[in-house]
Enzyme design. Structure first.
Site, short mmCIF file in Angstrom:
data_model
loop_
_atom_site.label_atom_id
_atom_site.label_comp_id
_atom_site.label_asym_id
_atom_site.label_seq_id
_atom_site.Cartn_x
_atom_site.Cartn_y
_atom_site.Cartn_z
CG HIS A 172 53.52 15.58 -4.69
ND1 HIS A 172 53.45 16.72 -3.95
CD2 HIS A 172 52.22 15.19 -4.88
CE1 HIS A 172 52.19 17.03 -3.70
NE2 HIS A 172 51.42 16.10 -4.25
CB SER A 184 48.71 16.72 -2.34
OG SER A 184 48.94 17.35 -3.56
CG ASP A 216 56.54 18.07 -4.07
OD1 ASP A 216 56.14 18.02 -5.25
OD2 ASP A 216 55.79 17.91 -3.10
#
Length: 662
Positions: free
Chosen positions: A351, A214, A320
Site C-alpha cells: 500500500h 488510498s 497491496d
C-alpha cells in the site's frame, strides 16, 4: 478483436481527441488555439511565462504565492443543524499569474486525514500561521506545481478537520463535499471567507485534476463517477472503487464495526454532532448479514463508469493487502469498456505511493500528465504505452494495456495426486473423486508451508516444475463443487509461487524502507521545505511467496445481495474469485493452489469448524495466462516440495482486529 472491444477502442480515441479540443477551447486557458491562417509577418504572441514549448516550467515564486482559505457550501446538511455543510479549502496559487490576469488550473487533494493523521510516508499535517492561513500543505504537489502555473487545493472532507458536517465514509455527503469544490472552481457553487464574505474563483480556468492515495484517491474515483463538469482528470493511487469490496470479501466480514471505526477515526466534530450519522452507518451497513445492499450500492462507483468525463491515471501495488488489487482492476475494466482515456502504473510493493517506489520517474510522468490534461499541452504522453509495470524488484517495463495483450483464460484441472497433495494440470480427477478438509482457522504461514506434508485444515494442489516461464496477468478464480455440513463456511484460496527468487517483502513495511537521506521536489519556504526522506524497496531471497488471495462466504454463492444457507445433503457449485495479479513464474518453479476456510489474519467470521467435501473432478482453477505457455502435465504424484515449516501464529489474547485505514 471483438466488436465490443473495437467499439471501446474507437470511443477511447474519440474521447481523447475531444478532450484535447475541449481543453483548448475552454475560456481562460493560458494556451490559445492557433488561427486558421497565420500571418508570417505578424509578431509571435507571447504565451504565459510558465509555458515553454510543450511543458510548464517554474516561472512563479512559491514563497510569494497567494495562500488563502475558503469554505465551500455543499448541498447537504449532514449534521442536521439546519445549515448546509461547508468544507474548508486551503489554496496555494501563483501571485504573479493572478496579477497578470492569467487563469490557472487546479490540482486538488480532498482528504479526511489532513489534521487527524497526516499524509504521505512522513505523515505530514497541515500547519497554519498565527492568522490561520495555510503555511504548509502536506506532500510536494504545491511546492512543485504552483511555480509551474497551477493552483493547489487541499480540501478537508465534510466532517473532518476545519469543515462542518459529518463523514459518511464513501457516501454521497463525502463525495458531494469534494464535488462542491469542483463546482465552485467553475462558478457553480458558493464559498465564503472565514468572516463570511462571499468569494469567487475568478482566477481558475475551471479545469481540475484530483489526486490522492488510498481514501483520498477513493474520493477522486467517487467524484469522477458523478460526471461533474470541470473535472478533467483524476489520479487515484491505491484507491477504493467499491467500499463493499473494501470492508467485505464476497460476503465475509473483514472486521467488525468497520464503517464506525473509520468515521470515528477521522471525525473532526464533537461526538454529539454526528451521533445520528454514526448510528446510521452501523445500521445501514448490515454487518450481521454481509449482504450487498443499498448502503453499499451508494458507495460502489463502478456502475457509474459511464458518467466519467475525466481521464484516469491509476497507480497500485500488486501486493497491496490494505486496498486489494480488485479495487483497481475492476474499475480499470469498467473504464475501458466506456472508452475513458486512461493510464496505469503497477508496482510490486504494498500500500504505497509511487513517489516512494520510483520517485523521479513518477514526478516526471505526473508532470506530463497534468500538463496534458490541465494545461492543454501536446507533449505526447497519450502516445506512450498505456501501462508501466514493475516485473521484478526495481525492473520496469511498458506495455500496451492491462491485462497483458494475449492473455487467455486457461482451465486447470485438479487431481488427487498422492492422497496428501493434489495436482494442478493434466487430466485431473474423475468426477466423484473427493477430498475433504475441516476448518482449522490457520494462519497464512501455516496454510502454505510444507505443501508436500499432510496438514489438517487445508487442501494443496501443485503443478509440475515449469519448463518455461509462465505469466499470470489479470484475475484468477477457483470453481469448486462442494458439500458442507454447516449452513455456511468461509472459503479461502491462495495461489503460491514455490521457488527461490528475490522478492519484495511487502508485509507490515509495505515493502519500502525509509532512508536517512532526503531529496527535494519543488520550491521551499521556511515552513515547507519540499524535502522528503528517500526510500528503497525491501527485498529478500525466499523460497516461496503468496501471489494472490480470495475469499467467499459460501452462503453468498448465488448472490452478494442475499444469503442462501447450504444444506448438508446437497452439492453446490461455488466460485471463489482471487484478487488481480501480474507476475512471471520462472522455469523450474511450481505453482500451488491452497484451499482453506476461516482466515483470522484477514477476515472475521463466526462460521467455523465446518467440514468441506470437494469433488475434484468437477472443480478447477481458472488462470489468466499470457501467451501459449501453460502448466506442465502432472497426472499421478505431485513434486515433493521442501519448504520451511509454518511460523508460530501471532499471540492472540482477544478477537482479531483486521481494520486498517484506507
Amino acid at each position: 478483436m471483438s466488436s465490443t472491444s473495437s467499439a471501446a477502442g474507437i470511443r477511447a480515441r474519440v474521447a481523447t481527441v475531444l478532450a484535447g479540443v475541449l481543453l483548448m477551447a475552454l475560456p481562460g486557458t493560458p494556451v490559445a488555439a492557433a488561427p486558421a491562417i497565420a500571418d508570417p509577418a505578424a509578431p509571435a504572441q507571447p504565451g504565459p511565462p510558465h509555458i515553454v514549448g510543450e511543458q510548464t516550467v517554474p516561472a512563479y515564486s512559491y514563497a510569494d504565492a497567494i495562500r488563502e482559505s475558503v469554505w465551500v457550501q455543499t448541498r447537504a446538511d449532514t449534521d442536521g443543524d439546519g445549515v448546509r455543510d461547508r468544507v474548508a479549502v486551503d489554496l496555494v496559487r501563483p501571485r504573479e499569474a493572478a496579477a497578470a490576469g492569467i487563469r490557472v488550473p487546479v490540482i486538488m487533494d480532498a482528504s479526511p486525514y489532513y489534521l487527524c493523521c497526516g499524509r504521505g510516508n512522513e505523515s505530514e499535517r497541515k500547519t497554519y500561521d498565527a492568522a490561520g492561513v495555510i503555511a504548509k500543505a502536506p506532500l510536494f504537489y504545491d511546492n512543485y506545481f504552483v511555480p509551474r502555473g497551477y493552483a493547489f487545493a487541499a480540501v478537508d472532507l465534510a466532517g473532518t478537520a476545519r469543515s462542518t458536517g459529518c463523514e459518511d465514509v464513501g457516501g454521497r455527503a463525502e463525495v458531494g463535499s469534494a464535488t462542491a469544490v469542483v463546482d465552485w472552481l467553475n462558478g457553480r457553487a458558493n464559498a465564503f471567507t472565514a468572516d463570511g464574505q462571499p468569494v469567487r474563483a475568478e482566477w481558475s480556468t475551471g479545469r481540475v485534476g484530483m489526486i490522492g492515495k488510498s481514501w483520498d484517491g477513493s474520493v477522486a474515483n467517487g467524484v469522477a463517477a458523478t460526471g461533474v463538469p470541470g473535472l478533467a482528470t483524476i489520479v487515484p493511487i491505491s484507491a477504493i472503487s467499491s467500499w463493499y469490496d473494501y470492508q467485505r470479501y464476497q460476503g465475509v466480514l473483514r472486521a467488525a464495526d468497520y464503517p464506525g471505526y473509520l468515521h470515528s477515526y477521522v471525525n473532526g466534530r464533537g461526538d454529539e454532532a454526528c451521533a445520528q450519522v454514526l448510528a446510521r452507518l452501523r445500521t445501514d451497513s448490515a454487518e450481521e448479514t454481509g449482504d450487498y445492499n443499498a448502503y453499499w450500492a451508494q458507495r460502489d462507483y463502478r456502475p457509474a463508469a459511464g458518467r466519467v468525463r475525466a481521464s484516469v491515471f491509476v497507480a497500485h501495488g500488486v501486493n497491496d493487502l490494505n486496498v486489494t488489487t480488485n479495487q483497481f482492476a475492476r474499475w480499470w475494466q469498467e473504464l475501458a469498456e466506456q472508452g475513458v482515456p486512461r493510464k496505469l502504473w503497477l508496482h510490486q510493493a504494498g500500500h504505497e505511493d509511487p513517489f516512494d517506489v520510483r520517485r523521479a520517474e513518477w514526478v516526471a510522468t505526473l508532470h506530463s500528465w497534468f500538463d496534458y490534461w490541465l494545461q492543454g499541452l501536446r507533449n505526447g504522453i497519450m502516445d506512450e504505452p498505456r501501462v508501466d509495470l514493475e516485473t521484478a524488484p526495481g525492473v520496469w517495463t511498458t506495455q500496451r494495456d492491462w491485462p497483458a495483450t494475449g492473455t487467455r483464460k486457461v482451465r486447470v484441472a485438479l487431481g488427487a495426486g498422492d492422497g496428501v497433495t493434489g495436482t494442478l494440470g493434466g487430466r485431473g480427477a474423475r468426477p466423484g473423486q473427493e477430498r475433504s478438509y475441516v476448518d482449522g482457522s490457520l494462519t497464512e504461514s501455516a496454510l502454505v508451508a510444507e505443501p508436500s506434508t499432510a496438514a489438517a485444515g487445508r487442501l494443496v494442489f501443485l503443478s509440475g516444475a515449469l519448463t518455461a516461464p509462465v505469466r499470470i496477468s489479470g484475475s484468477a478464480s477457483v470453481r469448486l463443487r462442494i458439500r458442507v455440513d454447516r449452513p455456511t463456511t468461509e472459503l479461502t484460496a491462495r495461489l503460491v509461487d514455490y521457488g527461490t527468487a528475490e522478492r519484495i517483502q511487502y508485509g507490515s513495511s509495505e515493502g519500502v524502507r525509509t532512508l536517512a537521506t532526503e531529496s527535494c521536489w519543488g520550491a521551499a519556504t521556511a515552513a515547507d521545505d519540499a524535502c522528503y526522506r528517500d526510500t528503497e524497496e525491501i527485498t529478500a531471497v525466499t523460497d516461496h511467496a503468496v501471489l494472490t488471495r480470495g475469499w467467499l462466504d459460501a452462503a453468498h454463492h448465488r448472490s452478494l445481495r442475499f444469503s442462501s444457507p447450504l444444506r448438508p445433503d446437497r452439492w453446490y457449485t461455488v466460485t471463489v474469485p482471487l484478487n488481480a495479479y501480474d507476475a512471471v513464474l520462472p522455469a523450474g518453479h511450481l505453482l500451488g493452489l491452497v484451499l482453506g476456510q476461516s482466515d483470522p489474519e484477514f477476515t472475521e467470521t463466526d462460521d467455523q469448524d465446518a467440514t468441506v467435501r470437494v469433488d475434484l473432478g468437477r472443480s478447477e482453477l481458472i488462470l489468466p495466462l499470457v501467451g501459449r505457455a501453460g502448466l506442465p502435465r502432472v497426472d499421478v504424484a505431485p513434486p515433493v516440495v521442501t519448504a520451511p515449516p509454518a511460523q508460530p501464529a501471532p499471540a492472540r489474547t482477544g478477537p482479531w482486529d483486521n481494520r486498517q485505514l484506507p
